[in-house]
Design an enzyme around this catalytic site. Structure first.
Site, mmCIF file in Angstrom:
data_model
loop_
_atom_site.group_PDB
_atom_site.id
_atom_site.type_symbol
_atom_site.label_atom_id
_atom_site.label_comp_id
_atom_site.label_asym_id
_atom_site.label_seq_id
_atom_site.Cartn_x
_atom_site.Cartn_y
_atom_site.Cartn_z
ATOM 1 N N HIS A 63 -38.158 15.497 -10.374
ATOM 2 C CA HIS A 63 -38.991 16.276 -9.455
ATOM 3 C C HIS A 63 -38.191 16.513 -8.181
ATOM 4 C CE1 HIS A 63 -42.100 17.698 -6.931
ATOM 5 N NE2 HIS A 63 -42.261 16.572 -6.262
ATOM 6 N N ASN A 114 -40.035 21.664 -2.201
ATOM 7 C CA ASN A 114 -40.858 20.931 -3.158
ATOM 8 C C ASN A 114 -41.943 21.878 -3.677
ATOM 9 O OD1 ASN A 114 -42.702 19.298 -4.464
ATOM 10 N ND2 ASN A 114 -42.684 17.690 -2.909
ATOM 11 N N CYS A 135 -47.582 16.524 -8.293
ATOM 12 C CA CYS A 135 -46.160 16.772 -8.578
ATOM 13 C C CYS A 135 -45.703 16.190 -9.916
ATOM 14 C CB CYS A 135 -45.287 16.230 -7.453
ATOM 15 S SG CYS A 135 -45.721 16.933 -5.857
HETATM 16 O O1 UT7 Z 1 -43.878 15.677 -4.045
HETATM 17 C C1 UT7 Z 1 -44.412 14.387 -4.001
HETATM 18 C C2 UT7 Z 1 -43.424 13.451 -3.596
HETATM 19 N N1 UT7 Z 1 -43.149 13.575 -2.167
HETATM 20 C C3 UT7 Z 1 -42.082 13.002 -1.699
HETATM 21 O O2 UT7 Z 1 -41.328 12.466 -2.454
HETATM 22 C C4 UT7 Z 1 -41.879 12.968 -0.197
HETATM 23 C C5 UT7 Z 1 -41.447 11.589 0.182
HETATM 24 N N2 UT7 Z 1 -41.107 11.408 1.604
HETATM 25 C C6 UT7 Z 1 -40.045 11.993 2.150
HETATM 26 O O3 UT7 Z 1 -39.339 12.750 1.510
HETATM 27 C C7 UT7 Z 1 -39.684 11.614 3.562
HETATM 28 O O4 UT7 Z 1 -40.460 10.504 3.966
HETATM 29 C C8 UT7 Z 1 -39.891 12.768 4.585
HETATM 30 C C9 UT7 Z 1 -38.865 13.850 4.334
HETATM 31 C C10 UT7 Z 1 -41.285 13.328 4.453
HETATM 32 C C11 UT7 Z 1 -39.683 12.243 6.005
HETATM 33 O O5 UT7 Z 1 -38.387 11.682 6.138
HETATM 34 P P1 UT7 Z 1 -38.211 10.268 6.876
HETATM 35 O O6 UT7 Z 1 -36.784 9.981 6.897
HETATM 36 O O7 UT7 Z 1 -39.120 9.303 6.160
HETATM 37 O O8 UT7 Z 1 -38.697 10.594 8.326
HETATM 38 P P2 UT7 Z 1 -39.808 9.851 9.183
HETATM 39 O O9 UT7 Z 1 -41.162 10.170 8.650
HETATM 40 O O10 UT7 Z 1 -39.420 8.425 9.325
HETATM 41 O O11 UT7 Z 1 -39.659 10.552 10.577
HETATM 42 C C12 UT7 Z 1 -38.472 10.340 11.380
HETATM 43 C C13 UT7 Z 1 -38.609 11.131 12.666
HETATM 44 C C14 UT7 Z 1 -39.945 10.909 13.375
HETATM 45 O O12 UT7 Z 1 -39.688 10.884 14.757
HETATM 46 P P3 UT7 Z 1 -39.598 9.478 15.556
HETATM 47 O O13 UT7 Z 1 -40.911 8.808 15.344
HETATM 48 O O14 UT7 Z 1 -38.457 8.748 14.923
HETATM 49 O O15 UT7 Z 1 -39.343 9.916 16.948
HETATM 50 C C15 UT7 Z 1 -40.715 12.163 13.051
HETATM 51 O O16 UT7 Z 1 -41.667 12.470 14.034
HETATM 52 O O17 UT7 Z 1 -38.528 12.515 12.391
HETATM 53 C C16 UT7 Z 1 -39.625 13.192 13.022
HETATM 54 N N3 UT7 Z 1 -39.949 14.372 12.223
HETATM 55 C C17 UT7 Z 1 -39.372 15.570 12.391
HETATM 56 N N4 UT7 Z 1 -38.458 15.994 13.276
HETATM 57 C C18 UT7 Z 1 -38.071 17.286 13.179
HETATM 58 C C19 UT7 Z 1 -40.819 14.442 11.182
HETATM 59 N N5 UT7 Z 1 -40.816 15.692 10.683
HETATM 60 C C20 UT7 Z 1 -39.927 16.401 11.418
HETATM 61 C C21 UT7 Z 1 -39.481 17.740 11.376
HETATM 62 N N6 UT7 Z 1 -38.559 18.136 12.279
HETATM 63 N N7 UT7 Z 1 -39.936 18.624 10.464
#
Ligand code: UT7
Length: 339
Positions: free
Chosen positions: A266, A296, A133
Protein backbone atom coordinates in the site's frame (compact mmCIF):
# COMPACT_ATOMS: atom_id res chain seq x y z
CA UNK A 1 -40.66 -15.68 -12.31
CA UNK A 2 -37.59 -15.43 -10.14
CA UNK A 3 -34.43 -13.71 -11.27
CA UNK A 4 -32.53 -16.96 -10.72
CA UNK A 5 -34.70 -18.69 -13.31
CA UNK A 6 -34.44 -15.83 -15.82
CA UNK A 7 -33.05 -16.95 -19.16
CA UNK A 8 -31.29 -13.58 -19.43
CA UNK A 9 -29.23 -14.20 -16.30
CA UNK A 10 -28.31 -17.91 -16.21
CA UNK A 11 -26.64 -19.11 -13.03
CA UNK A 12 -23.02 -19.85 -13.87
CA UNK A 13 -21.50 -22.21 -11.32
CA UNK A 14 -18.05 -23.19 -12.47
CA UNK A 15 -15.12 -24.91 -10.88
CA UNK A 16 -11.53 -23.76 -10.89
CA UNK A 17 -8.73 -25.04 -8.74
CA UNK A 18 -7.04 -21.66 -8.76
CA UNK A 19 -7.62 -17.98 -9.50
CA UNK A 20 -5.23 -16.01 -11.69
CA UNK A 21 -4.96 -12.34 -12.64
CA UNK A 22 -5.31 -12.13 -16.42
CA UNK A 23 -5.44 -8.36 -16.91
CA UNK A 24 -4.76 -5.09 -15.09
CA UNK A 25 -5.86 -1.50 -15.66
CA UNK A 26 -5.84 1.86 -13.92
CA UNK A 27 -7.04 5.39 -14.24
CA UNK A 28 -6.02 8.71 -12.71
CA UNK A 29 -7.96 11.98 -12.92
CA UNK A 30 -6.25 14.49 -15.21
CA UNK A 31 -5.74 17.20 -12.58
CA UNK A 32 -2.27 16.74 -11.06
CA UNK A 33 -1.10 18.85 -8.13
CA UNK A 34 2.55 19.01 -7.14
CA UNK A 35 3.50 19.62 -3.52
CA UNK A 36 4.41 23.21 -4.39
CA UNK A 37 1.03 23.78 -6.05
CA UNK A 38 -0.82 22.31 -3.07
CA UNK A 39 1.33 24.31 -0.61
CA UNK A 40 0.51 27.52 -2.50
CA UNK A 41 -3.21 26.70 -2.39
CA UNK A 42 -3.04 26.02 1.37
CA UNK A 43 -0.94 29.14 2.00
CA UNK A 44 -3.77 31.25 0.60
CA UNK A 45 -5.83 29.98 3.58
CA UNK A 46 -3.01 30.53 6.07
CA UNK A 47 -1.95 26.85 6.24
CA UNK A 48 1.79 26.38 6.18
CA UNK A 49 3.46 23.36 4.54
CA UNK A 50 6.24 22.75 2.06
CA UNK A 51 7.45 20.41 -0.64
CA UNK A 52 10.47 19.67 1.56
CA UNK A 53 8.33 18.51 4.54
CA UNK A 54 5.97 16.40 2.45
CA UNK A 55 8.75 14.76 0.41
CA UNK A 56 10.98 14.07 3.40
CA UNK A 57 8.25 12.63 5.66
CA UNK A 58 6.25 10.69 3.07
CA UNK A 59 7.99 10.45 -0.33
CA UNK A 60 4.97 12.13 -1.96
CA UNK A 61 5.74 14.69 -4.69
CA UNK A 62 2.36 14.97 -6.43
CA UNK A 63 -1.18 13.61 -6.39
CA UNK A 64 -4.19 13.62 -8.72
CA UNK A 65 -7.52 15.15 -7.69
CA UNK A 66 -10.84 14.44 -9.39
CA UNK A 67 -12.89 17.41 -10.51
CA UNK A 68 -16.04 18.22 -8.55
CA UNK A 69 -18.87 15.87 -9.52
CA UNK A 70 -16.52 13.03 -10.48
CA UNK A 71 -17.19 9.94 -8.37
CA UNK A 72 -15.40 6.68 -7.65
CA UNK A 73 -17.37 4.90 -10.39
CA UNK A 74 -16.15 7.44 -12.98
CA UNK A 75 -12.56 6.50 -12.16
CA UNK A 76 -13.35 2.79 -11.80
CA UNK A 77 -14.92 2.34 -15.23
CA UNK A 78 -11.90 3.28 -17.40
CA UNK A 79 -9.64 1.26 -15.09
CA UNK A 80 -11.98 -1.72 -15.47
CA UNK A 81 -12.18 -1.33 -19.24
CA UNK A 82 -8.38 -1.30 -19.48
CA UNK A 83 -8.18 -4.45 -17.34
CA UNK A 84 -10.82 -6.20 -19.46
CA UNK A 85 -8.96 -5.28 -22.66
CA UNK A 86 -5.67 -6.56 -21.20
CA UNK A 87 -7.40 -9.83 -20.26
CA UNK A 88 -9.02 -10.17 -23.70
CA UNK A 89 -12.44 -10.14 -22.03
CA UNK A 90 -15.67 -8.21 -22.49
CA UNK A 91 -18.04 -6.93 -19.82
CA UNK A 92 -20.49 -9.74 -20.71
CA UNK A 93 -17.88 -12.29 -19.61
CA UNK A 94 -17.93 -11.05 -16.02
CA UNK A 95 -19.73 -13.05 -13.39
CA UNK A 96 -18.58 -11.06 -10.35
CA UNK A 97 -17.76 -7.41 -9.66
CA UNK A 98 -16.26 -6.23 -6.36
CA UNK A 99 -15.37 -2.58 -5.79
CA UNK A 100 -13.19 -1.78 -2.80
CA UNK A 101 -13.92 1.80 -1.81
CA UNK A 102 -14.43 4.04 1.19
CA UNK A 103 -15.64 6.87 -1.01
CA UNK A 104 -18.69 5.37 -2.76
CA UNK A 105 -20.70 7.44 -5.22
CA UNK A 106 -23.65 7.40 -2.81
CA UNK A 107 -24.93 5.68 0.32
CA UNK A 108 -26.62 3.11 -1.92
CA UNK A 109 -26.75 1.46 -4.38
CA UNK A 110 -23.20 0.19 -4.25
CA UNK A 111 -20.56 1.72 -6.50
CA UNK A 112 -20.13 -1.81 -7.88
CA UNK A 113 -23.72 -1.77 -9.19
CA UNK A 114 -23.14 1.65 -10.74
CA UNK A 115 -19.93 0.38 -12.37
CA UNK A 116 -21.83 -2.68 -13.58
CA UNK A 117 -24.45 -0.47 -15.24
CA UNK A 118 -21.81 1.75 -16.86
CA UNK A 119 -19.92 -1.30 -18.16
CA UNK A 120 -23.07 -3.01 -19.42
CA UNK A 121 -22.51 -6.20 -17.42
CA UNK A 122 -26.00 -6.76 -16.04
CA UNK A 123 -26.83 -9.94 -14.13
CA UNK A 124 -23.69 -10.88 -12.26
CA UNK A 125 -23.36 -10.22 -8.51
CA UNK A 126 -21.83 -6.84 -7.72
CA UNK A 127 -21.00 -5.41 -4.32
CA UNK A 128 -18.74 -2.97 -2.52
CA UNK A 129 -16.18 -3.94 0.06
CA UNK A 130 -15.15 -1.44 2.71
CA UNK A 131 -11.79 -2.02 4.37
CA UNK A 132 -10.30 1.44 3.71
CA UNK A 133 -6.67 1.20 2.54
CA UNK A 134 -6.69 -2.60 2.93
CA UNK A 135 -9.75 -2.78 0.67
CA UNK A 136 -8.00 -4.16 -2.39
CA UNK A 137 -6.29 -7.06 -0.62
CA UNK A 138 -9.59 -7.82 1.14
CA UNK A 139 -11.49 -7.72 -2.19
CA UNK A 140 -8.90 -9.85 -3.99
CA UNK A 141 -9.06 -12.42 -1.17
CA UNK A 142 -12.87 -12.59 -1.37
CA UNK A 143 -12.79 -12.89 -5.17
CA UNK A 144 -10.11 -15.61 -4.95
CA UNK A 145 -12.31 -17.57 -2.52
CA UNK A 146 -15.36 -17.23 -4.77
CA UNK A 147 -13.46 -18.28 -7.88
CA UNK A 148 -11.91 -21.29 -6.14
CA UNK A 149 -15.32 -22.24 -4.73
CA UNK A 150 -16.78 -22.26 -8.23
CA UNK A 151 -19.07 -19.28 -7.59
CA UNK A 152 -17.39 -17.20 -10.32
CA UNK A 153 -15.00 -17.80 -13.16
CA UNK A 154 -14.29 -14.27 -14.39
CA UNK A 155 -14.23 -11.61 -11.68
CA UNK A 156 -13.51 -7.90 -11.83
CA UNK A 157 -11.82 -6.56 -8.69
CA UNK A 158 -11.48 -2.81 -8.46
CA UNK A 159 -10.05 -0.34 -5.96
CA UNK A 160 -11.47 3.15 -6.62
CA UNK A 161 -11.30 6.25 -4.43
CA UNK A 162 -11.93 9.97 -4.43
CA UNK A 163 -10.32 10.71 -1.08
CA UNK A 164 -10.13 14.40 -2.03
CA UNK A 165 -13.86 14.48 -1.19
CA UNK A 166 -13.08 13.58 2.44
CA UNK A 167 -10.10 15.85 3.03
CA UNK A 168 -10.11 18.68 5.53
CA UNK A 169 -7.98 21.28 3.75
CA UNK A 170 -7.46 23.15 7.02
CA UNK A 171 -5.62 20.10 8.46
CA UNK A 172 -2.11 20.02 7.01
CA UNK A 173 -1.34 16.75 8.79
CA UNK A 174 -3.72 14.84 6.48
CA UNK A 175 -4.66 16.89 3.41
CA UNK A 176 -1.19 16.65 1.85
CA UNK A 177 -1.17 12.85 1.99
CA UNK A 178 -4.04 11.62 -0.16
CA UNK A 179 -5.04 11.48 -3.82
CA UNK A 180 -7.70 10.04 -6.14
CA UNK A 181 -7.54 7.15 -8.62
CA UNK A 182 -8.62 3.63 -9.51
CA UNK A 183 -7.02 0.32 -10.37
CA UNK A 184 -8.59 -2.94 -11.49
CA UNK A 185 -7.75 -6.55 -12.19
CA UNK A 186 -9.58 -9.36 -13.96
CA UNK A 187 -9.30 -12.57 -11.92
CA UNK A 188 -10.13 -15.83 -13.68
CA UNK A 189 -10.48 -19.50 -12.83
CA UNK A 190 -7.34 -21.32 -13.86
CA UNK A 191 -5.76 -24.76 -13.69
CA UNK A 192 -2.51 -23.26 -12.41
CA UNK A 193 -1.94 -20.64 -9.68
CA UNK A 194 -2.50 -17.77 -9.56
CA UNK A 195 -3.04 -16.61 -6.12
CA UNK A 196 -0.91 -18.65 -3.73
CA UNK A 197 -1.88 -17.38 -0.28
CA UNK A 198 -3.96 -14.65 1.35
CA UNK A 199 -4.16 -13.42 4.91
CA UNK A 200 -6.44 -10.73 6.37
CA UNK A 201 -6.64 -9.10 9.79
CA UNK A 202 -8.57 -6.38 11.61
CA UNK A 203 -8.45 -4.86 15.07
CA UNK A 204 -11.45 -2.64 15.69
CA UNK A 205 -10.00 -1.40 18.97
CA UNK A 206 -8.07 1.11 16.84
CA UNK A 207 -11.08 2.34 14.84
CA UNK A 208 -10.60 5.93 16.09
CA UNK A 209 -7.06 6.52 14.83
CA UNK A 210 -8.08 6.69 11.17
CA UNK A 211 -11.72 7.47 10.48
CA UNK A 212 -14.31 9.68 8.83
CA UNK A 213 -16.78 9.85 11.69
CA UNK A 214 -19.86 11.06 9.83
CA UNK A 215 -23.17 9.53 8.79
CA UNK A 216 -26.60 10.52 7.54
CA UNK A 217 -29.73 10.44 9.71
CA UNK A 218 -33.06 12.18 9.30
CA UNK A 219 -31.87 13.93 6.17
CA UNK A 220 -28.94 15.51 8.04
CA UNK A 221 -25.23 14.84 8.09
CA UNK A 222 -24.41 13.66 11.60
CA UNK A 223 -20.88 13.83 13.01
CA UNK A 224 -17.89 15.09 11.05
CA UNK A 225 -17.65 13.63 7.56
CA UNK A 226 -13.99 14.55 7.04
CA UNK A 227 -10.94 12.35 7.32
CA UNK A 228 -9.23 12.27 10.71
CA UNK A 229 -5.93 10.49 11.29
CA UNK A 230 -3.53 10.13 14.18
CA UNK A 231 -0.60 9.66 11.80
CA UNK A 232 1.95 8.55 14.37
CA UNK A 233 -0.39 5.90 15.83
CA UNK A 234 -1.14 4.56 12.33
CA UNK A 235 2.56 4.62 11.47
CA UNK A 236 3.49 2.59 14.58
CA UNK A 237 0.76 -0.02 14.07
CA UNK A 238 1.58 -0.33 10.36
CA UNK A 239 5.30 -0.97 10.83
CA UNK A 240 4.46 -3.44 13.60
CA UNK A 241 2.22 -5.72 11.54
CA UNK A 242 3.20 -5.46 7.88
CA UNK A 243 6.30 -7.64 7.82
CA UNK A 244 4.49 -10.29 9.92
CA UNK A 245 1.51 -10.60 7.57
CA UNK A 246 3.84 -10.67 4.56
CA UNK A 247 5.92 -13.41 6.17
CA UNK A 248 2.71 -15.34 6.95
CA UNK A 249 1.66 -15.57 3.28
CA UNK A 250 5.21 -16.49 2.24
CA UNK A 251 5.28 -19.28 4.87
CA UNK A 252 1.85 -20.56 3.85
CA UNK A 253 2.93 -20.79 0.21
CA UNK A 254 6.28 -22.37 1.08
CA UNK A 255 8.16 -19.41 -0.41
CA UNK A 256 10.71 -16.97 0.95
CA UNK A 257 11.40 -13.29 0.40
CA UNK A 258 14.07 -14.34 -2.10
CA UNK A 259 11.27 -15.68 -4.33
CA UNK A 260 9.51 -12.30 -4.48
CA UNK A 261 10.09 -10.58 -7.81
CA UNK A 262 8.01 -7.52 -6.90
CA UNK A 263 6.78 -6.22 -3.56
CA UNK A 264 3.72 -3.98 -4.06
CA UNK A 265 2.80 -2.46 -0.71
CA UNK A 266 0.00 0.00 0.00
CA UNK A 267 1.38 3.36 -1.08
CA UNK A 268 0.99 5.60 1.99
CA UNK A 269 4.47 6.49 3.10
CA UNK A 270 7.83 5.63 1.58
CA UNK A 271 9.32 5.22 5.06
CA UNK A 272 6.78 2.51 6.01
CA UNK A 273 7.34 0.73 2.68
CA UNK A 274 11.13 0.85 3.04
CA UNK A 275 11.02 -0.36 6.64
CA UNK A 276 8.81 -3.35 5.72
CA UNK A 277 10.96 -4.27 2.73
CA UNK A 278 14.10 -4.06 4.89
CA UNK A 279 12.60 -6.28 7.62
CA UNK A 280 11.51 -8.85 5.02
CA UNK A 281 14.83 -8.76 3.19
CA UNK A 282 13.32 -7.59 -0.12
CA UNK A 283 15.81 -5.27 -1.89
CA UNK A 284 14.62 -1.69 -2.52
CA UNK A 285 14.85 -2.15 -6.31
CA UNK A 286 12.20 -4.90 -6.06
CA UNK A 287 9.61 -2.54 -4.51
CA UNK A 288 7.06 -0.90 -6.81
CA UNK A 289 6.77 2.75 -5.73
CA UNK A 290 4.06 5.08 -7.01
CA UNK A 291 3.37 7.04 -3.83
CA UNK A 292 5.66 9.79 -5.18
CA UNK A 293 3.27 10.50 -8.07
CA UNK A 294 -0.10 9.33 -6.69
CA UNK A 295 -0.03 10.07 -2.95
CA UNK A 296 -2.11 7.73 -0.82
CA UNK A 297 -5.10 6.58 -2.91
CA UNK A 298 -6.37 4.16 -0.23
CA UNK A 299 -7.97 1.04 -1.79
CA UNK A 300 -6.81 2.11 -5.26
CA UNK A 301 -3.12 2.32 -4.40
CA UNK A 302 -2.13 -1.34 -4.84
CA UNK A 303 -3.93 -2.03 -8.16
CA UNK A 304 -2.68 1.34 -9.46
CA UNK A 305 0.89 0.42 -8.56
CA UNK A 306 0.44 -3.08 -10.01
CA UNK A 307 -0.86 -1.75 -13.31
CA UNK A 308 1.90 0.85 -13.56
CA UNK A 309 4.50 -1.86 -12.98
CA UNK A 310 2.92 -4.01 -15.67
CA UNK A 311 2.63 -1.21 -18.23
CA UNK A 312 6.21 -0.10 -17.60
CA UNK A 313 7.24 -3.65 -18.53
CA UNK A 314 8.78 -4.26 -15.10
CA UNK A 315 6.22 -6.81 -13.88
CA UNK A 316 6.13 -9.73 -16.29
CA UNK A 317 4.07 -12.92 -16.61
CA UNK A 318 5.34 -15.57 -14.20
CA UNK A 319 6.69 -13.05 -11.67
CA UNK A 320 5.89 -13.66 -8.00
CA UNK A 321 4.16 -10.64 -6.45
CA UNK A 322 3.66 -9.80 -2.80
CA UNK A 323 0.80 -7.34 -2.26
CA UNK A 324 0.04 -5.88 1.11
CA UNK A 325 -2.40 -3.34 2.52
CA UNK A 326 -2.92 -1.52 5.78
CA UNK A 327 -5.38 1.12 6.89
CA UNK A 328 -8.42 2.27 8.78
CA UNK A 329 -10.33 -0.20 10.87
CA UNK A 330 -7.54 -0.97 11.81
CA UNK A 331 -7.17 -3.47 8.94
CA UNK A 332 -4.25 -5.18 7.26
CA UNK A 333 -3.55 -8.09 4.97
CA UNK A 334 -1.37 -9.60 2.26
CA UNK A 335 -1.73 -11.62 -0.94
CA UNK A 336 1.07 -13.64 -2.57
CA UNK A 337 0.57 -14.59 -6.22
CA UNK A 338 2.24 -15.79 -9.37
CA UNK A 339 1.38 -13.28 -12.06
O1 UT7 B 1 -3.39 4.77 4.39
C1 UT7 B 1 -3.47 4.28 5.69
C2 UT7 B 1 -2.18 4.22 6.28
N1 UT7 B 1 -1.71 5.56 6.63
C3 UT7 B 1 -0.45 5.71 6.90
O2 UT7 B 1 0.29 4.78 6.79
C4 UT7 B 1 0.02 7.05 7.44
C5 UT7 B 1 0.93 6.79 8.59
N2 UT7 B 1 1.56 7.99 9.17
C6 UT7 B 1 2.46 8.71 8.50
O3 UT7 B 1 2.76 8.43 7.35
C7 UT7 B 1 3.17 9.81 9.24
O4 UT7 B 1 2.87 9.73 10.62
C8 UT7 B 1 2.79 11.24 8.73
C9 UT7 B 1 3.35 11.44 7.34
C10 UT7 B 1 1.29 11.39 8.72
C11 UT7 B 1 3.40 12.29 9.65
O5 UT7 B 1 4.81 12.14 9.70
P1 UT7 B 1 5.56 12.20 11.12
O6 UT7 B 1 6.98 12.06 10.85
O7 UT7 B 1 4.89 11.17 11.99
O8 UT7 B 1 5.26 13.66 11.58
P2 UT7 B 1 4.62 14.15 12.95
O9 UT7 B 1 3.16 13.84 12.97
O10 UT7 B 1 5.46 13.67 14.07
O11 UT7 B 1 4.78 15.71 12.84
C12 UT7 B 1 6.09 16.31 12.90
C13 UT7 B 1 5.94 17.82 12.77
C14 UT7 B 1 4.90 18.40 13.73
O12 UT7 B 1 5.39 19.63 14.19
P3 UT7 B 1 6.07 19.76 15.65
O13 UT7 B 1 5.02 19.31 16.62
O14 UT7 B 1 7.25 18.84 15.61
O15 UT7 B 1 6.41 21.20 15.73
C15 UT7 B 1 3.72 18.66 12.82
O16 UT7 B 1 2.91 19.71 13.29
O17 UT7 B 1 5.53 18.16 11.47
C16 UT7 B 1 4.40 19.04 11.54
N3 UT7 B 1 3.58 18.83 10.35
C17 UT7 B 1 3.76 19.48 9.19
N4 UT7 B 1 4.63 20.43 8.84
C18 UT7 B 1 4.56 20.88 7.57
C19 UT7 B 1 2.56 17.94 10.21
N5 UT7 B 1 2.08 18.02 8.95
C20 UT7 B 1 2.81 18.96 8.31
C21 UT7 B 1 2.78 19.48 7.00
N6 UT7 B 1 3.68 20.44 6.68
N7 UT7 B 1 1.92 19.05 6.06
Amino acid sequence: MTLASSAAFPARAVSGAHARITGTGSHLPARRLTNDELAARLAADGIETSDAWITERTGIRARHFADPGVGASDLAVPAAQAALTAAGRRAEDLDLIIVATSTPDMVFPSTACIVQRKLGAAGCPAFDLQAVCSGFVYALTVADSMVRAGAARCALVIGAEVFSHLLDFSDRTTCVLFGDGAGAVVLEASDAPGILACELHADGRHADILCTPGSIAGGQVVGRPLLHMDGQAVFKLAVGVLDQVAQAVLDRAGRTAADVDWFIPHQANLRIMASTARKLGVPAERVIVTVDEHGNTSAASIPLALDHGVRQGRIRPGDTLLLEGVGGGFTWGAVLLDF
